[in-house]
Motif scaffolding. Sequence first.
Motif, mmCIF file in Angstrom:
data_model
loop_
_atom_site.group_PDB
_atom_site.id
_atom_site.type_symbol
_atom_site.label_atom_id
_atom_site.label_comp_id
_atom_site.label_asym_id
_atom_site.label_seq_id
_atom_site.Cartn_x
_atom_site.Cartn_y
_atom_site.Cartn_z
ATOM 1 N N ASP A 84 0.706 -1.263 0.074
ATOM 2 C CA ASP A 84 0.121 0.028 -0.095
ATOM 3 C C ASP A 84 0.992 1.226 0.085
ATOM 4 N N THR A 85 1.947 1.332 0.100
ATOM 5 C CA THR A 85 3.047 2.387 0.203
ATOM 6 C C THR A 85 3.565 2.580 -1.234
ATOM 7 N N PHE A 86 3.306 1.916 -2.248
ATOM 8 C CA PHE A 86 3.871 1.945 -3.751
ATOM 9 C C PHE A 86 3.392 3.236 -4.313
ATOM 10 N N ALA A 87 4.339 4.004 -4.515
ATOM 11 C CA ALA A 87 3.938 5.425 -5.114
ATOM 12 C C ALA A 87 3.825 5.516 -6.576
ATOM 13 N N GLY A 88 4.119 4.324 -7.220
ATOM 14 C CA GLY A 88 3.844 4.174 -8.702
ATOM 15 C C GLY A 88 2.344 3.711 -9.221
ATOM 16 N N ARG A 89 2.166 3.112 -10.068
ATOM 17 C CA ARG A 89 0.880 2.843 -10.446
ATOM 18 C C ARG A 89 0.689 1.489 -10.272
ATOM 19 N N THR A 93 5.398 1.024 -12.657
ATOM 20 C CA THR A 93 4.211 0.321 -12.708
ATOM 21 C C THR A 93 4.481 -1.027 -12.144
ATOM 22 N N LEU A 94 3.503 -1.428 -11.204
ATOM 23 C CA LEU A 94 3.437 -2.727 -10.830
ATOM 24 C C LEU A 94 2.002 -3.446 -11.160
ATOM 25 N N VAL A 95 2.228 -4.674 -11.707
ATOM 26 C CA VAL A 95 0.964 -5.416 -12.161
ATOM 27 C C VAL A 95 0.847 -6.658 -11.252
ATOM 28 N N GLY A 145 8.307 3.370 -21.981
ATOM 29 C CA GLY A 145 9.336 3.943 -21.423
ATOM 30 C C GLY A 145 9.441 3.641 -20.201
ATOM 31 N N GLN A 146 8.508 3.089 -19.454
ATOM 32 C CA GLN A 146 8.282 2.814 -18.091
ATOM 33 C C GLN A 146 9.231 1.395 -17.646
ATOM 34 N N ARG A 147 9.401 1.385 -16.364
ATOM 35 C CA ARG A 147 10.114 -0.015 -15.616
ATOM 36 C C ARG A 147 8.845 -0.541 -15.119
#
Length: 541
Positions: free
Chosen positions: A162-167, A379-381, A183-185
């Motif tokens: 819940d602390t992840f600042a990305g998407r 971004t984290l999926v 272009g993202q990681r």
Amino acid sequence: MNPGNPPSPGRTRVDVAVVGAGIAGLYALHRFRSRGLTVRVFEAADGVGGVWYWNRYPGARCDVESVDYSYSFDEDLQQEWDWSEKYAAQPEILAYLEHVADRFDLRRDIEFGTRVTDIRLDESSLTWEVDTDTGSRVTARFVVLATGPLSNANTPAIEGLDTFAGRLLHTSAWPHEGVDPTGQRVGVIGTGSSGIQAIPVLAEQAARLHVFQRTANYSVPAGNTALDDDTRRAQKAGYAQRRRLSMASGGGSPHRAHPKSALAVSEEERRAAYEQRWQLGGVLFSKTFPDQLTDPAANETARLFWEEKIRAELDDPRVAELLIPRDHPIGTKRICTDTNYYRTFNRENVQLVDLRATPIERIDAGGLHTTGSYFPLDTLVLATGFDAMTGSVAKIAITGRGGRTLNEAWAEGPVNYLGLGVPGFPNLFNLTGPGSPSVLANMVLHSELHVDWVAEAIGFVDGRGATALEARADAAAAWVAECAERASGTLMTRANSWYLGANIPGKPRVFMPFVSGFGVYGEIIAEVAAADYKGFDLLDR
């Protein structure tokens, strides 16, 4: 309609309340309404489609041929709809279901954006009181749960998620406007079906893609192709026979297994059979020979063929070792269907991270920590699947006889009769869930089979002037035991799969689907109906 007692104040009385407007719910509405029943459908989403409304992740595609993954109940519908591909993608399947909703004027009896929260039995009248989060309430003689076996997303309990600042995205709740990872990681956690479909597409767009794999899965190329007019005409001309074969088959498609054991044919004939199924593509590879999922030696012939194919796709033997499963026989978890999944790991911008060797420790605002490295991410999926088979039903407070909830009744695993009725819950039917072939079969034909059976059961109750039909406890116990015995005679229980609930911490380990085939199951439930619903009690108030 049996008038019974008047509904509670503020409640509308209907014959049938249906939970869910996916494949099963849409057909249930049409089928019950055609019998002259009043029906109200409640759907949490803002549109029809169920799993195909929510799962909009890149690469989302059906693993059953489009021509088979479609309704059979209306010949004009079969003839008028043109599928563009052998395996339809999510947008086309959703468009088809929207077409069905419009063609049969179904939307007027569906409340969208409405989640059912409580379903309670009124024991004095044997009716059900259904409450929702919008305040809409009905009293129904019958309740049909069409929530789907794969609709309650599983979000893993990872420290700092819940602390992840990305998407942060879950494949089952993909933004309708889409996502541009150019272009993202990007990180993907999970290599089940949704991950295997999404990863190749994301790899083409992302600057860097990290695939976090805990368990390798077997996947077979879809071999997807566009359908031309000649192919469609031939398919439509042969629909009647195709449907007959599908309804009598093991998995709800017209394709038949080789007549002999995998061990009873020559190496040349065996390889030819596997190659034919490989070209067909997808999950049916596990049904090439009739003993693939019962005989370990037969299964090994399929596994070796698969491994040879996959090693040929990969440039790095070390990556191949990580992508080849070693912990379960092939087909004991649902074989995935992919487009260039394994070749994706030959790309320079793709990294496979073995979570068995270096588990995830935590996530922070900027990325993901394993025990071996830190991965900065934009971004984290989460491709982490579902609390399958029972998860969606468990989210609803369903209370039956004596104030006992369904969650209490199923605390040690789902107990039902034929996968349809539950002791203590008269006139409540669950569709395509535990105790039925469920996800081991073509879900469209399975939905039709279940809905037709329930419709006839309602007709039986009304024709006898009765109030309710309730599964007997002894019949349910015998059915649960029979399903377990059938599963134990296969290799299916040798995998820690979501068929067993193994992906959900604390969930009882019970093999939930009926494993002996769609056609066999259809014969069993038809025989029960023909014997005046043997195993059910016919009740009056």
